[in-house]
Design an enzyme around this catalytic site. Structure first.
Site, PDB file in Angstrom:
ATOM      1  N   GLU A  44       3.752  34.148 -44.109  1.00  0.00           N
ATOM      2  CA  GLU A  44       5.146  33.970 -43.702  1.00  0.00           C
ATOM      3  C   GLU A  44       6.097  34.774 -44.585  1.00  0.00           C
ATOM      4  OE1 GLU A  44       5.731  29.718 -43.375  1.00  0.00           O
ATOM      5  OE2 GLU A  44       4.609  29.698 -41.483  1.00  0.00           O
ATOM      6  N   GLU A  55      -4.287  35.477 -36.510  1.00  0.00           N
ATOM      7  CA  GLU A  55      -5.097  36.284 -35.590  1.00  0.00           C
ATOM      8  C   GLU A  55      -4.814  37.773 -35.762  1.00  0.00           C
ATOM      9  OE1 GLU A  55      -3.204  33.684 -34.999  1.00  0.00           O
ATOM     10  OE2 GLU A  55      -3.709  32.661 -33.144  1.00  0.00           O
ATOM     11  N   CYS A  85      -0.632  32.451 -30.128  1.00  0.00           N
ATOM     12  CA  CYS A  85       0.718  32.683 -29.584  1.00  0.00           C
ATOM     13  C   CYS A  85       0.692  33.896 -28.653  1.00  0.00           C
ATOM     14  CB  CYS A  85       1.716  32.882 -30.716  1.00  0.00           C
ATOM     15  SG  CYS A  85       1.716  34.544 -31.409  1.00  0.00           S
ATOM     16  N   CYS A  88      -0.019  37.393 -30.234  1.00  0.00           N
ATOM     17  CA  CYS A  88      -1.428  37.541 -30.621  1.00  0.00           C
ATOM     18  C   CYS A  88      -2.314  37.719 -29.388  1.00  0.00           C
ATOM     19  CB  CYS A  88      -1.875  36.351 -31.456  1.00  0.00           C
ATOM     20  SG  CYS A  88      -1.103  36.331 -33.089  1.00  0.00           S
TER      21      CYS A  88
HETATM   22  N1  THU Z   1       0.642  30.777 -36.303  1.00  0.00           N
HETATM   23  C1  THU Z   1      -0.524  31.486 -36.386  1.00  0.00           C
HETATM   24  O1  THU Z   1      -0.855  32.060 -37.427  1.00  0.00           O
HETATM   25  N2  THU Z   1      -1.289  31.557 -35.272  1.00  0.00           N
HETATM   26  C2  THU Z   1      -1.050  30.879 -34.117  1.00  0.00           C
HETATM   27  O2  THU Z   1      -1.845  30.968 -33.196  1.00  0.00           O
HETATM   28  C3  THU Z   1       0.141  30.050 -33.996  1.00  0.00           C
HETATM   29  C4  THU Z   1       1.110  30.150 -35.103  1.00  0.00           C
HETATM   30  C5  THU Z   1       1.448  30.642 -37.514  1.00  0.00           C
HETATM   31  C6  THU Z   1       2.742  31.389 -37.538  1.00  0.00           C
HETATM   32  C7  THU Z   1       3.559  30.575 -38.521  1.00  0.00           C
HETATM   33  O3  THU Z   1       3.247  30.994 -39.850  1.00  0.00           O
HETATM   34  C8  THU Z   1       3.042  29.157 -38.352  1.00  0.00           C
HETATM   35  O4  THU Z   1       1.801  29.274 -37.697  1.00  0.00           O
HETATM   36  C9  THU Z   1       3.956  28.265 -37.526  1.00  0.00           C
HETATM   37  O5  THU Z   1       4.321  28.880 -36.341  1.00  0.00           O
END
Ligand code: THU
Length: 131
Positions: A44, A55, A85, A88
């Site tokens: 983040e 991913e 998401c 991804c």
């Molecule tokens: N996130 C992922 O890394 N992969 C996903 O499939 C869904 C969301 C992360 C992004 C962010 O750091 C946190 O999860 C909350 O959205």
């Protein structure tokens, strides 16, 4: 490699997630055609839009190592099977010529996993063939 082993690799990667803002750690593990496994964790950013999902981190690591063909992806996080998401899904789709490419979606812990495919996750997709 079994789906369960790939999920375990995703869960291990999840431990390195950098997620001070969401406190929602995610891990991913990508099995390349070479047999190697590439992992990623979400990273983040104080400017939230700069966040990198697990991913895409795994995909970038694999592509950087010269991989282009993949056999399966596992992701792990949260309390129920975690599906990728939209961004991804699109990047995964770029490398999933086989539309039945398996995606194993797991929670952080437990047996409740969803085994799906890129076809199901991103139907009617836009890709290189459309250009
Ligand atoms: N996130 C992922 O890394 N992969 C996903 O499939 C869904 C969301 C992360 C992004 C962010 O750091 C946190 O999860 C909350 O959205």
């Amino acid at each position: 490699m079994s789906p369960q082993n790939l999920i375990e690799a995703a869960r291990m990667a999840r431990k390195n997630a950098y997620c001070p803002y969401s406190r929602f750690p995610v891990g991913a593990a990508l099995l390349a055609a070479s047999g190697k496994v590439y992992t990623g964790a979400n990273c983040e950013c104080a400017s939230y839009g700069g966040t990198l999902c697990a991913e895409r981190a795994a995909l970038a690591a694999a592509v950087t190592a010269g991989e282009r063909e993949f056999l399966a992806l596992a992701i792990a996080g949260g309390n129920q099977p975690l599906t990728p998401c939209g961004i991804c899904r699109q990047l995964l789709s770029e490398f999933a010529e086989n539309r039945d490419f398996p995606v194993y979606c797991a929670p952080a812990e437990g047996e409740d996993c969803l085994h799906t495919t890129i076809r199901a996750l991103l139907p009617h997709s836009f890709g290189a063939r459309d250009l």
